[in-house]
Design a protein around this motif. Structure first.
Motif, PDB file in Angstrom:
ATOM      1  N   GLY A 291      18.448 -48.369   2.233  1.00  0.00           N
ATOM      2  CA  GLY A 291      17.657 -49.196   1.790  1.00  0.00           C
ATOM      3  C   GLY A 291      17.766 -50.504   1.706  1.00  0.00           C
ATOM      4  N   GLY A 292      19.048 -51.013   1.762  1.00  0.00           N
ATOM      5  CA  GLY A 292      18.980 -52.455   2.054  1.00  0.00           C
ATOM      6  C   GLY A 292      18.826 -53.154   3.385  1.00  0.00           C
ATOM      7  N   ALA A 293      18.648 -52.135   4.302  1.00  0.00           N
ATOM      8  CA  ALA A 293      18.263 -52.412   5.393  1.00  0.00           C
ATOM      9  C   ALA A 293      16.463 -52.889   5.283  1.00  0.00           C
ATOM     10  CB  ALA A 293      18.708 -51.339   6.219  1.00  0.00           C
ATOM     11  N   TYR A 294      16.069 -51.666   4.463  1.00  0.00           N
ATOM     12  CA  TYR A 294      14.539 -51.659   4.971  1.00  0.00           C
ATOM     13  C   TYR A 294      14.299 -52.758   3.844  1.00  0.00           C
ATOM     14  CZ  TYR A 294       9.938 -50.125   3.635  1.00  0.00           C
ATOM     15  OH  TYR A 294       9.003 -50.435   3.070  1.00  0.00           O
ATOM     16  N   LEU A 295      15.105 -53.313   3.421  1.00  0.00           N
ATOM     17  CA  LEU A 295      14.614 -54.200   2.308  1.00  0.00           C
ATOM     18  C   LEU A 295      14.425 -55.223   3.096  1.00  0.00           C
ATOM     19  CD1 LEU A 295      15.403 -54.100  -1.688  1.00  0.00           C
ATOM     20  CD2 LEU A 295      13.798 -54.086  -0.244  1.00  0.00           C
ATOM     21  N   LEU A 296      15.763 -55.798   4.171  1.00  0.00           N
ATOM     22  CA  LEU A 296      15.964 -56.660   4.590  1.00  0.00           C
ATOM     23  C   LEU A 296      14.318 -56.733   5.589  1.00  0.00           C
ATOM     24  CD1 LEU A 296      19.995 -57.124   5.332  1.00  0.00           C
ATOM     25  CD2 LEU A 296      18.315 -58.479   4.099  1.00  0.00           C
ATOM     26  N   TYR A 297      14.629 -55.896   6.487  1.00  0.00           N
ATOM     27  CA  TYR A 297      13.351 -55.866   7.441  1.00  0.00           C
ATOM     28  C   TYR A 297      12.533 -56.325   6.805  1.00  0.00           C
ATOM     29  CZ  TYR A 297      10.243 -53.251  10.322  1.00  0.00           C
ATOM     30  OH  TYR A 297       8.270 -53.371  10.674  1.00  0.00           O
ATOM     31  N   ARG A 298      11.474 -55.936   5.480  1.00  0.00           N
ATOM     32  CA  ARG A 298      10.595 -55.809   5.293  1.00  0.00           C
ATOM     33  C   ARG A 298       9.903 -57.567   4.941  1.00  0.00           C
ATOM     34  NH1 ARG A 298       5.934 -53.635   5.588  1.00  0.00           N
ATOM     35  NH2 ARG A 298       5.259 -54.282   3.465  1.00  0.00           N
ATOM     36  N   GLY A 299      11.637 -58.373   4.936  1.00  0.00           N
ATOM     37  CA  GLY A 299      11.064 -59.529   4.222  1.00  0.00           C
ATOM     38  C   GLY A 299      11.721 -59.634   2.801  1.00  0.00           C
ATOM     39  N   HIS A 300      12.136 -58.913   1.787  1.00  0.00           N
ATOM     40  CA  HIS A 300      12.158 -58.922   0.317  1.00  0.00           C
ATOM     41  C   HIS A 300      12.996 -59.808  -0.308  1.00  0.00           C
ATOM     42  CE1 HIS A 300       7.965 -57.300  -0.580  1.00  0.00           C
ATOM     43  NE2 HIS A 300       8.338 -56.508   0.043  1.00  0.00           N
TER      44      HIS A 300
END
Lengths: 191, 196, 293, 442, 318
Positions: E194-203
């Motif tokens: 989940g954290g990687a997804y948020l980092l990827y989305r720039g949030h």
């Protein structure tokens, strides 16, 4: 050494004078609207707290105890504090106007600040030695300043928040204090 | 102003804690149980009545420029007496109120009433004023402490009112004090706005 | 017992002497009014006023940076004393003033050039072709005045124009200062007839942009029995203006005005009009709801 | 090669493919031209002609005595039929000289080619530039001769030509670099001579590599001119950010590029300047991109100053869809106008037509402190904090937090997930700060 | 002139906007929470589902009621759902449902709406809810159970702290989440996804989780070295308890953390140091929630003193 360290941690973080002992609430709520003011108030309180701690301990140890008139503690202490504050105020005004400008205006508030009398009484209750009294007073002063400064930072931010009309001012400050003291619970059990 | 209004103003309109926000420290510290609240209120009212009476009686002979120190000494004397009395007759209460009994000295309400009322009025109104203010403060303390005791300990005056597991201990911890008083003040503001 | 009395007496004496000595030694010149003020203060040093103590509060009063009403423990009696010390007398009879908006160009009467989108702020809206209205003198309808009014006396009406609540208006002058087009004027509440247009363009041009503009026809001038209204030169052109000294509220001009740019409002209740200038009770906003004192 | 750039900024969808491949078309010369008396920053011009006068193409018809000003010229030959207040693409109402075109295209006597441009002294060059009414073509319309005037104690060591064109949709500079590279290089040479400096840089964004190739070829002989390729990022073309990317120098707060020894000009300005110096032709035409989803045939036009927007839109085949916005300039910094009945001026780089589709936006939320505005701000400001202060009307605090340093690039608004019109709040604060400054003096 | 008869729109620039919006961002956070949610449901089954459903539903209901009572427009974004979900994630799976409801109502009403609602709270509402529950119901809040079978047991951190002699779980068990603990904090893997997804989305900004976890890792390595515990020690502390959940989802909360880049690093380092202090010296086996709350407190001051230098505020060149 260990003992002193414990006194410091306990007074600043765990038993923070404002957030868990409920002493000095009035200035905490009244003078925490601006960061500059809270720094000034913190400085003034520290100054008086330490001086008062020293004086009251001396009076207790060398006058009240030998004569066995401990019950006069309250009167004696409040007299000492009131006189001390007034004296400091006058001296400061005369000899250091800049310091007076910075701290002096907060001095009158301190007479009725229960923090000073409270800490003086605790000093005696815990039967501290003079050195510990100094450390204890100073740590409580630091704890007071810390709480005040954190509070004022938050309140400056809250100034623009869309807080419900009836909660503005003191009520929301109390809620912030509640949440602050909740966060400070994290320190319990430390040492 | 009639004596009746001198009396009643302290209870609602100028309630020292909830309207003027004076005397917050004891209101937060000792309101963990209704019993404490009542005890504190009684001690406070006693000191307030006595000091108001004394100051009102001596108002003509106290020199103007040393009046504050004089008030403080008078109040401190009564506080010391109260302290001794409580120590002797209600030792349990004395222990739970702790240093907040001597700290009545620095409660701004007492000094405030002395300055704002007692030194300008005859003895009878001064006493009435003190009784009103004292009851107002006591009621406020009881109000705060009822919330905290019921929610935090599940009891009211020691009688179990909520199931064992229900009480949220937080309410009798320091945060509970802040939150109760904060919300009560907010509520008072709201009510007052509605009334106006 | 004896020891106690002696000790206390000694303590008292020592502090008394030290302080007495200190008071002489450290004497500093202060504004005598501050001392006087400190004397009448409640002395609780409670900090309710936001100042660190009564002395600071007193000083702030002499400097005019705070209002006496900031002291909540003091109560009404304190404010009177402060007024006495500061020499601020209760002013003589003076008609209460209220703000009047000098534009009736709502979104029905006035031609629009475009739809404005973006920040609701008159100053910002004006940066685009001097506002969305074809008339360049009229209200921009973005409600800056309404937001600047602390008394809630100005609300935006359904037709786009702000509406002043004369009961709540305290003539604080904030809207007058805020309005970028200077469309507010403080006028006595008893004044009922107002020229609500400041467009100085030629009648034809003004009329083309707004159906309720002053068209400089001078019919008001001709019909006024008191010679109180004239089309006068202002800015680059002319516009009708009422001389409130002469106007008797007869309203003939309002009836005759072909574009109804002159407007006669309903009179307000007696109490509102008669209220004196000085605030009688702390916190009072002179809203006019209370019975006259 | 790592491409130079600045810190902050945003990546935009350029939409440049709509027009970047199309040769610049000469726009129809209209029957009437409307020439505003104010087309530059500084004192507006005073008309030198009256209604009924015959004017020739290139004739000076308006001038001002102010130092910061540029004269205006007739862009067609014909008769002055009126001088009237008209809408100006800058968002105001300005008096315009209206000329009925007689279609004779007669040049004014003043328009004479200079025999030997290479021999002109800096003073002569500046006089020519002033007379030709050259102003910055990038949009700010700062009179060029003022920029080149020597300032006591300041030495200019670099001239940067701005061919970045970071605004979406606009491609005039791109086309100009492809089609008029020789003129641009020549213009840069004249500017360098006018200010007496040795280094010239032409800055181009990496999305225009074809232009880079052409420019490199054109500048191959000039040893002191280099082409710098910059990263594609908005607002790369903003003066201070461009200087930082090209030279690593930061223009101090409140200062001009001159403070760090740099002068920045648009590539279009350089080409106009070359025409003025070599051929004596004043600033009477410019390139304009007409683009956007609301126009049938997007194109780049070579337009006479004073041509109405509506004429260009007609030439482009008219509107498509429900048009809601006409933007003079690019979509990031351009101003919306409420009618197409207004003239192209010296600063008009594009006309972008947006329909209802583009104007759809989600509603405004409270600031969630995501700090995206802070991350993208090329001036390193805290837009959200400035807005907080502006809402409270704490203008002095806003000034202390450098509200005046905002370059109004709108990057913060672009990224704001809460859709807060940050830039308008900041503009309001700037207005108020300036007003407060003006008060004590006047 | 135009195909529509309406007037044209005039507004201020810019005329284009990124597709970013508050509701979209909230939706992305919800997506990022899905792996942890699934892991939690897998390990703790029905009781976890009940607690999660109760928290989410009551948080959302409280949000709607608050907005209505305060006469504010309904915002229609998912921040209250996130608060409810995060609160559910960091409480024990067998907590009585009414307590969970109380906690999430407290979060939304006291920590969020009394401060003015979305974007204006000082403290992370979910963590306030957790701190409230922990202080109010210490027994219920510290009764843990083993995944899958629900047998009562201690969390890895309390085994470590109290040295009860129980065997510590292996690192791989910790990483996968097959240990006792709060509903969704046990599976490091799911949270990292989940954290990687948020980092990827720039949030979220890498600075906060980076400096937070880095500080814990470094300090715990030192502590491990002093204790002679071996290389697994810092990893144990990284994966055990709510550290990852806190570092990726709570310490990165936009509203309650610093807005400046330097400030975020200070924030992360502060959180990390406090976690280590509380875990090693404090009264609680776990200190993530308190450490983040304490740093929330300091956030206004951090913001104030870490303001970036404005472009061009340099010593003059001449």
């Amino acid at each position: 050494m260990q003992e002193y360290f414990i006194i410091i941690i306990s007074a600043v973080l765990i038993n923070n004078i404002v957030l868990s002992q409920f002493l000095g609430i009035c200035p905490f709520l009244g003078v925490s609207k601006k960061l500059s003011a809270s720094l000034g108030m913190g400085g003034a309180v520290s100054f008086v707290l330490v001086l008062a701690g020293a004086l009251t301990w001396t009076v207790q140890t060398y006058i009240l105890n030998p004569f066995k008139i401990g019950y006069l503690q309250t009167i004696a202490f409040i007299l000492i504090i009131a006189a001390l504050v007034q004296f400091v105020e006058m001296a400061m005004r005369k000899y250091s106007p800049p310091l007076y400008k910075a701290l002096g205006i907060y001095l009158p508030l301190i007479t009725t600040n229960c923090a000073v009398l409270g800490v003086a009484i605790i000093n005696i209750k815990k039967e501290y030695t003079f050195g510990k009294v100094m450390v204890h007073s100073l740590s409580h002063a630091a704890g007071f300043t810390l709480a005040l400064v954190l509070m004022s930072g938050i309140r400056e931010r809250l100034e623009d928040a869309d807080i419900p009309e009836s909660m503005r001012g003191t009520p929301i400050a109390l809620v912030v204090a509640a949440l602050m003291s909740m966060a400070f619970l994290g320190f319990s059990g430390l040492i | 102003m009639s004596l009746m209004s001198e009396f009643s103003k302290g209870i609602i309109k100028e309630n020292p804690l909830l309207r003027l926000m004076l005397g917050c420290c004891p209101a937060l510290a000792i309101t963990t149980s209704v019993e404490n609240g009542l005890g504190m209120g009684a001690a406070f009212t006693g000191v307030l009545i006595a000091s108001n009476m004394a100051i009102s009686a001596m108002r003509k002979i106290i020199p103007e420029n040393v009046r504050i120190p004089v008030y403080v000494v008078i109040i401190a004397s009564f506080v010391t007496m109260t302290d001794q009395l409580m120590h002797a007759f209600t030792p349990a209460l004395y222990d739970s109120l702790g240093i907040f009994i001597p700290l009545i000295v620095v409660n701004c309400i007492i000094l405030g009433r002395a300055e704002a009322f007692a030194n300008k009025n005859p003895i009878i109104p001064a006493i009435i004023d003190a009784v009103g203010m004292g009851i107002g403060f006591t009621l406020a303390l009881v109000l705060v402490s009822s919330f905290r005791e019921v929610l935090g300990a599940g009891t009211f005056l020691g009688i179990q009112v909520l199931p064992e597991s229900a009480p949220a201990i937080l309410m009798i911890l320091p945060p509970g004090g802040f939150i109760t008083l904060g919300c009560l003040l907010g509520l008072m503001n709201k009510l007052q706005k509605k009334a106006a | 017992m004896l020891v106690a009395v002696v000790t206390l007496a000694c303590l008292g004496a020592i502090f008394g002497i030290v302080l007495g000595f200190a008071a002489k030694r450290f004497a500093v010149e202060v504004d005598p009014r501050v001392e006087e003020l400190i004397r009448v203060m409640p002395g609780a040093n409670c900090g309710a006023c936001g100042m660190p103590g009564c002395a600071a509060f007193a000083e702030a009063i002499t400097m005019g940076t705070v209002k006496p009403s900031a002291c909540s423990p003091g109560g009404a009696s304190l404010y009177e004393k402060i007024a006495a010390i500061m020499g601020t007398e209760v002013s003589a009879y003076e008609e209460r003033q209220v703000a009047q908006l000098l534009c009736q160009g709502d979104n029905v009467h006035t031609k629009m050039l475009y739809r404005y989108e973006g920040l609701s702020d008159c100053h910002v809206a004006l940066a685009n072709f001097k506002g969305p209205k074809a008339c360049k003198f009229g209200c921009v309808m973005q409600g800056s005045c309404s937001r600047v009014c602390q008394f809630g006396a100005i609300q935006m009406g359904v037709n786009g124009l702000p509406v002043v609540d004369y009961y709540r208006c305290t003539a604080c002058n904030k809207c007058v200062v805020e309005c970028p087009l200077q469309l507010y004027k403080l006028v006595g509440v008893s004044r009922l007839v107002h020229v609500r247009c400041v467009n100085t363009e030629k009648g034809k041009d003004a009329k083309a942009n707004c159906a309720t503009a002053c068209i400089k026809c001078k019919i008001c001038e001709k019909n006024c029995p008191e010679d109180a209204v004239h089309v006068v030169a202002t800015g680059d052109g002319t516009v009708a203006l009422i001389d409130y000294e002469k106007c008797t509220n007869c309203g003939i001009c309002a009836v005759k005005c072909p574009t109804k740019s002159i407007d006669k409002i309903m009179p307000l209740s007696e109490e509102v009009i008669l209220e004196v200038g000085e605030t009688p009770v702390p916190g009072c906003t002179r809203c006019g709801v209370c019975p006259p004192l | 090669m790592k491409k130079a750039t600045f810190r902050g900024g945003i990546h935009l969808d350029g939409h440049k493919e709509l027009t970047s491949g199309l040769e610049t078309v000469v726009a129809h010369i209209p029957d009437r031209v409307y020439i505003p008396l104010s087309q530059h920053i500084g004192a507006p011009c005073v008309p030198l002609v009256v209604v009924g006068d015959q004017v020739k193409k290139g004739q000076k018809i308006g001038a001002s005595k102010g130092f910061v000003s540029a004269p205006i010229h007739a862009s067609v030959s014909g008769t002055v039929v009126a001088i009237e207040l008209m809408e100006h693409p800058g968002g105001s109402f300005v008096p315009c000289i209206i000329i009925e075109n007689d279609r004779k295209e007669e040049w004014a006597e003043s328009v004479i080619p200079h025999r030997d441009p290479a021999s002109l002294t800096p003073d002569e060059l500046r006089a020519i530039i002033l007379e030709a009414g050259i102003v910055g073509k990038g949009g700010a319309t700062f009179p060029s001769h003022v920029k080149y005037a020597p300032v006591e104690g300041k030495i200019v060591d670099t001239v940067i030509l701005n061919g970045v064109e970071c605004e979406p949709y606009l491609t005039t500079d791109h086309r100009l670099m492809l089609e008029r590279s020789d003129k641009i290089v020549a213009g840069l040479g004249y500017i360098m001579r006018a200010v007496g400096c040795e280094r010239g840089i032409i800055a181009v964004e990496e999305n225009k590599m074809d232009a880079v190739a052409v420019m490199e070829k054109a500048a191959a002989e000039a040893k002191n001119i280099t082409i710098v390729v910059l990263k594609e990022k908005y607002p790369q073309g903003s003066e201070k950010q461009l200087i930082y990317a090209c030279t690593g120098r930061e223009v101090p707060v409140g200062g001009l590029p001159l403070a760090v020894g740099v002068i920045v000009n648009n590539v279009g300005t350089a080409s106009a300047l070359a025409r003025a110096v070599e051929l004596g032709i004043p600033f009477i035409g410019r390139n304009v991109t007409v683009s956007g989803p609301g126009i049938r045939n997007p194109a780049n036009y070579r337009v006479r100053i004073g041509t109405l927007f509506s004429e260009l839109i007609k030439q482009s085949g008219g509107y498509v869809g429900e048009v809601e916005k006409i933007i003079a300039g690019g979509p990031m910094m351009g101003k919306t106008v409420f009618t197409d009945n207004l003239p192209v001026v010296k600063g008009t780089s594009g006309i972008i037509i947006f329909t209802k589709e583009e104007n759809r936006h989600s509603k405004e939320f409270a600031c969630v402190r995501c700090a995206k505005c802070i991350d993208v701000c090329p001036a390193y400001l805290e837009p959200t904090s400035l807005v907080r202060l502006a809402k409270r009307k704490a203008w002095e605090d806003a000034e202390r937090m450098d509200a005046m340093s905002c370059i109004e690039c709108s990057s913060c608004v672009y990224v704001c997930p809460a859709q807060i019109p940050l830039i308008q709040h900041i503009r309001r604060a700037k207005q108020a700060i300036l007003a407060a400054k003006a008060r004590p003096q006047g | 002139m135009t195909t529509s008869n309406d007037l044209l729109v005039v507004t201020s620039s810019p005329h284009v906007h990124s597709p970013d919006s508050v509701p979209n961002a909230m939706r992305d956070v919800l997506i990022a929470l899905v792996p942890a949610l699934l892991a939690g449901l897998y390990f703790f089954r029905l009781p976890a589902l009940a607690v999660i459903a109760a928290c989410v539903a009551s948080a959302y209901a409280a949000e709607i009621i608050c907005l209505r009572v305060m006469k504010k427009p309904q915002t229609g974004e998912a921040s209250a759902i996130i608060t409810g979900l995060l609160l559910a994630f960091c409480i024990p799976p067998h907590l009585p449902v009414w307590m969970a409801v109380l906690g999430s109502v407290f979060s939304i009403v006291i920590a969020k709406h009394l401060f003015g609602g979305l974007g204006q709270n000082i403290f992370n509402p979910a963590l306030i809810g957790r701190a409230f529950l922990l202080a109010s119901f210490p027994v219920a809040m510290t009764s843990w159970s083993r995944p899958l079978d629900g047998v009562t047991t201690a969390t890895p951190l309390s085994i470590m702290k109290e040295a009860t002699g129980q065997a510590l779980p292996s690192l791989s068990e910790l990483f996968l989440g097959n240990v006792s603990g709060s509903i969704a904090e046990t599976s490091a893997l799911a949270i990292l996804l989940g954290g990687a997804y948020l980092l990827y989305r720039g949030h979220i900004d890498w600075r906060i989780p980076g400096s937070f976890l880095g500080t814990v890792f470094i300090l715990m390595s030192i502590a491990g070295w002093v204790k002679g515990a071996g290389f697994w020690y810092p990893f144990f502390h990284l994966f055990a308890g709510g550290l990852l959940l806190g570092a990726f989802f709570m310490a990165t909360d936009w509203v309650t953390t610093p807005v400046t880049k330097l400030g975020r690093i200070i924030f992360g380092v502060g959180c990390g140091s406090l976690v280590v202090l509380i875990r090693l010296k404090g009264g609680y086996p776990e200190g993530v929630a308190y450490s983040i709350l304490l740093m929330n407190l300091v956030t206004p001051l951090i913001d104030r003193y870490t303001r970036a230098r404005v472009f061009g505020r340099v010593k003059s060149h001449a």
